[in-house]
Design a protein around this motif. Structure first.
Motif, PDB file in Angstrom:
ATOM      1  N   THR A  80      30.866   2.443  46.873  1.00 53.26           N
ATOM      2  CA  THR A  80      31.038   1.179  46.172  1.00 53.26           C
ATOM      3  C   THR A  80      30.850   0.020  47.146  1.00 53.26           C
ATOM      4  O   THR A  80      31.673  -0.204  48.028  1.00 53.26           O
ATOM      5  CB  THR A  80      32.447   1.106  45.538  1.00 53.26           C
ATOM      6  N   GLY A 101      27.590  -4.757  39.123  1.00 52.20           N
ATOM      7  CA  GLY A 101      27.641  -4.022  37.870  1.00 52.20           C
ATOM      8  C   GLY A 101      29.010  -3.951  37.237  1.00 52.20           C
ATOM      9  O   GLY A 101      29.178  -3.309  36.197  1.00 52.20           O
ATOM     10  N   SER A 102      30.008  -4.595  37.836  1.00 53.79           N
ATOM     11  CA  SER A 102      31.362  -4.565  37.273  1.00 53.79           C
ATOM     12  C   SER A 102      31.520  -5.630  36.202  1.00 53.79           C
ATOM     13  O   SER A 102      30.809  -6.637  36.173  1.00 53.79           O
ATOM     14  CB  SER A 102      32.407  -4.777  38.378  1.00 53.79           C
ATOM     15  N   ALA A 212      28.685  -5.397  28.388  1.00 52.39           N
ATOM     16  CA  ALA A 212      28.954  -4.222  29.218  1.00 52.39           C
ATOM     17  C   ALA A 212      27.676  -3.419  29.451  1.00 52.39           C
ATOM     18  O   ALA A 212      27.419  -2.961  30.571  1.00 52.39           O
ATOM     19  CB  ALA A 212      30.022  -3.349  28.561  1.00 52.39           C
ATOM     20  N   ASP A 213      26.866  -3.257  28.411  1.00 50.89           N
ATOM     21  CA  ASP A 213      25.599  -2.540  28.574  1.00 50.89           C
ATOM     22  C   ASP A 213      24.686  -3.275  29.558  1.00 50.89           C
ATOM     23  O   ASP A 213      24.008  -2.641  30.382  1.00 50.89           O
ATOM     24  CB  ASP A 213      24.897  -2.410  27.221  1.00 50.89           C
ATOM     25  N   ARG A 216      25.976  -2.705  33.229  1.00 54.10           N
ATOM     26  CA  ARG A 216      25.729  -1.355  33.748  1.00 54.10           C
ATOM     27  C   ARG A 216      24.237  -1.133  34.024  1.00 54.10           C
ATOM     28  O   ARG A 216      23.872  -0.467  34.996  1.00 54.10           O
ATOM     29  CB  ARG A 216      26.209  -0.309  32.742  1.00 54.10           C
ATOM     30  N   ASP A 219      23.140  -3.841  37.159  1.00 52.39           N
ATOM     31  CA  ASP A 219      23.983  -3.999  38.354  1.00 52.39           C
ATOM     32  C   ASP A 219      24.373  -5.457  38.583  1.00 52.39           C
ATOM     33  O   ASP A 219      24.622  -5.874  39.725  1.00 52.39           O
ATOM     34  CB  ASP A 219      23.288  -3.455  39.603  1.00 52.39           C
ATOM     35  N   ASP A 245      36.165  -3.445  33.523  1.00 54.95           N
ATOM     36  CA  ASP A 245      36.647  -2.763  34.722  1.00 54.95           C
ATOM     37  C   ASP A 245      37.909  -3.418  35.289  1.00 54.95           C
ATOM     38  O   ASP A 245      38.764  -2.741  35.852  1.00 54.95           O
ATOM     39  CB  ASP A 245      35.561  -2.760  35.807  1.00 54.95           C
TER      40      ASP A 245
END
Length: 474
Positions: A80, A101-102, A212-213, A216, A219, A245
């Protein structure tokens, strides 16, 4: 008679919990909220088409690609990588920086500083040569620009979008994703695929999934600003908090320009971490010594005051516990509590009377945590009990005394976690004597220039605390 294939049906959705009803009701039967059912129109034809697609997918499931379970040891592990940020307070709350990506949800009351904090963060990352996008669905572009210029955050790579429809923003960003995206706010954006105004539960759920998509797939670190309800909870469905997250929250407090941000959820760090910052004309600035801040203005030699130390994640904080007990003028004594659970205060009062030998019957009880903090750490039990005893006896506690210990219903004192770290924090601020709960005095840590007294019960703690104060009036 031929039915209209485009006939629409009316339903009502609760804006608080998402419950649906076919007719309007004054109170939602699911969450008991009043006047929250909002009218929505849905087409019956799309619903029928959805059912057809579902059945077709079920028939063709045999020809679909198969996903077989994989041993966890064969899954590729990736380290990470975090992006370091300033101030250090915020970086620590996030677990050491921003993870690419968080998805991070930042909530708080209106005007507390959510947009200010993220504008400052956007300017910092843009100043490093990375592209950031600020999606403003509430404020005008001129307002955001004025705030950025005031904070020195107006950089060429700081891009602004004024568009509430989410699909029209995310589409171009998929082709050229930024390093960070800010959505201000999740209650103000909307999806074209959902019928209804922004802020409805269905809109928030769908927009959260779309964001969210995007995070992810690209990034891109995404910050979403969230509103709070009148009860202080984050507005919208609970699924939004499960989707992200990290959940950061500006804690409500009455410390003027001081702002406190706590991590209530963090998949990349420790929950419970607290950032203490001060609001200035140029943005939020970190408070280096939070313990000194919370003890500022403490009057020495006053009865009803005791200092304890709480753990906020990995950070020890000294706090002042204040208690005022006076003879009640009415048949039923009054109890007013600020910053603590009132039932917990009532429990400690009963223990102090039953196990400590002090008479609290007929006393109005007022308890407060100085500095506006809300505390749940059981280590403050002993400090609060001694503050109540000090007020009742009208005898002040020693000014260099700190008390740490959890109290059980039988009056026993239990040790607290990270005792040495708490004692070191107290010593650094001039405290030279500590009363702590411990079963074995031989196992206590050794702290330079500090006398540590181990006690096993409430009565022993009260006697030890007032042993050097002279005569006391019970």
């Amino acid at each position: 008679m031929v039915r209209n294939s485009k006939a629409s049906t009316t339903r009502y959705e609760c804006s608080d919990c998402g419950h649906h009803e076919l007719r309007w009701m004054g109170r939602c039967p699911a969450c008991d909220s009043w006047n929250t059912l909002v009218e929505m129109r849905t087409d019956s034809a799309p619903a029928a088409r959805t059912e057809v697609r579902r059945r077709a997918a079920a028939r063709n499931a045999g020809s679909a690609p198969i996903s077989r379970p994989t041993p966890i040891g064969q899954i590729e592990s990736s380290s990470t990588k975090r992006r370091p940020i300033e101030p250090e307070e915020l970086s620590r709350v996030l677990g050491g920086g921003i993870v690419p990506g968080s998805l991070i949800l930042l909530g708080g009351a209106p005007g507390v500083g959510k947009s200010t904090l993220l504008t400052m963060l956007c300017g910092q990352i843009a100043g490093q040569g990375e592209k950031v996008v600020y999606l403003s669905a509430e404020e005008s572009g001129a307002q955001v620009r004025a705030r950025a210029e005031r904070m020195g955050a107006a950089h060429e790579n700081f891009l602004l979008v004024e568009q509430p429809v989410l699909e029209r923003v995310l589409g171009p960003l998929y082709e050229d994703p930024p390093a960070m995206l800010v959505v201000d706010s999740i209650q103000a954006v909307m999806s074209e695929s959902i019928d209804g105004a922004p802020g409805l539960v269905s809109q928030i759920r769908t927009c959260g999934s779309l964001i969210a998509d995007f995070a992810r797939a690209t990034d891109c670190a995404v910050f979403m600003i969230g509103h709070v309800t009148k009860d202080g909870d984050l507005a919208g469905p609970r699924v939004l908090e499960h989707l992200v997250d990290t959940v950061l929250y500006f804690e409500p407090q009455d410390q003027g320009e001081v702002r406190m941000v706590r991590a209530f959820k963090n998949r990349f760090g420790r929950t419970g971490e607290l950032a203490v910052m001060e609001m200035t004309s140029t943005g939020l600035r970190p408070v280096r010594d939070a313990s000194a801040l919370f003890l500022a203005g403490r009057r020495q030699g006053e009865n009803g005051s005791c200092v304890s130390c709480v753990m906020s994640g990995t950070r020890p904080l000294l706090v002042e516990l204040q208690a005022l007990l006076v003879n009640s003028q009415y048949g039923t004594p009054t109890r007013v509590v600020t910053g603590l659970d009132s039932k917990r205060v009532a429990q400690l009062g009963a223990i102090l009377e039953s196990r400590g030998g002090l008479q609290l019957t007929g006393q109005d009880t007022y308890v407060k945590v100085a500095g506006g903090l809300r505390l749940t750490d059981p280590a403050i039990d002993l400090g609060l009990t001694l503050a109540m005893a000090s007020s009742l006896r009208e005898v002040p506690l020693p000014v260099d005394l700190v008390a740490l210990g959890e109290i059980g219903l039988t009056g026993e004192l239990r040790p607290v976690t990270r005792l040495e770290m708490r004692l070191e924090e107290a010593r650094a601020h001039g405290f030279r004597r500590a009363i702590v709960g411990a079963h074995d005095a031989q196992k206590l840590p050794r702290v330079k220039d500090m006398e540590i007294v181990a006690v096993r019960g409430v009565a022993d703690a009260v006697n030890e605390a007032f042993a050097r104060t002279g005569s006391a009036r019970a």
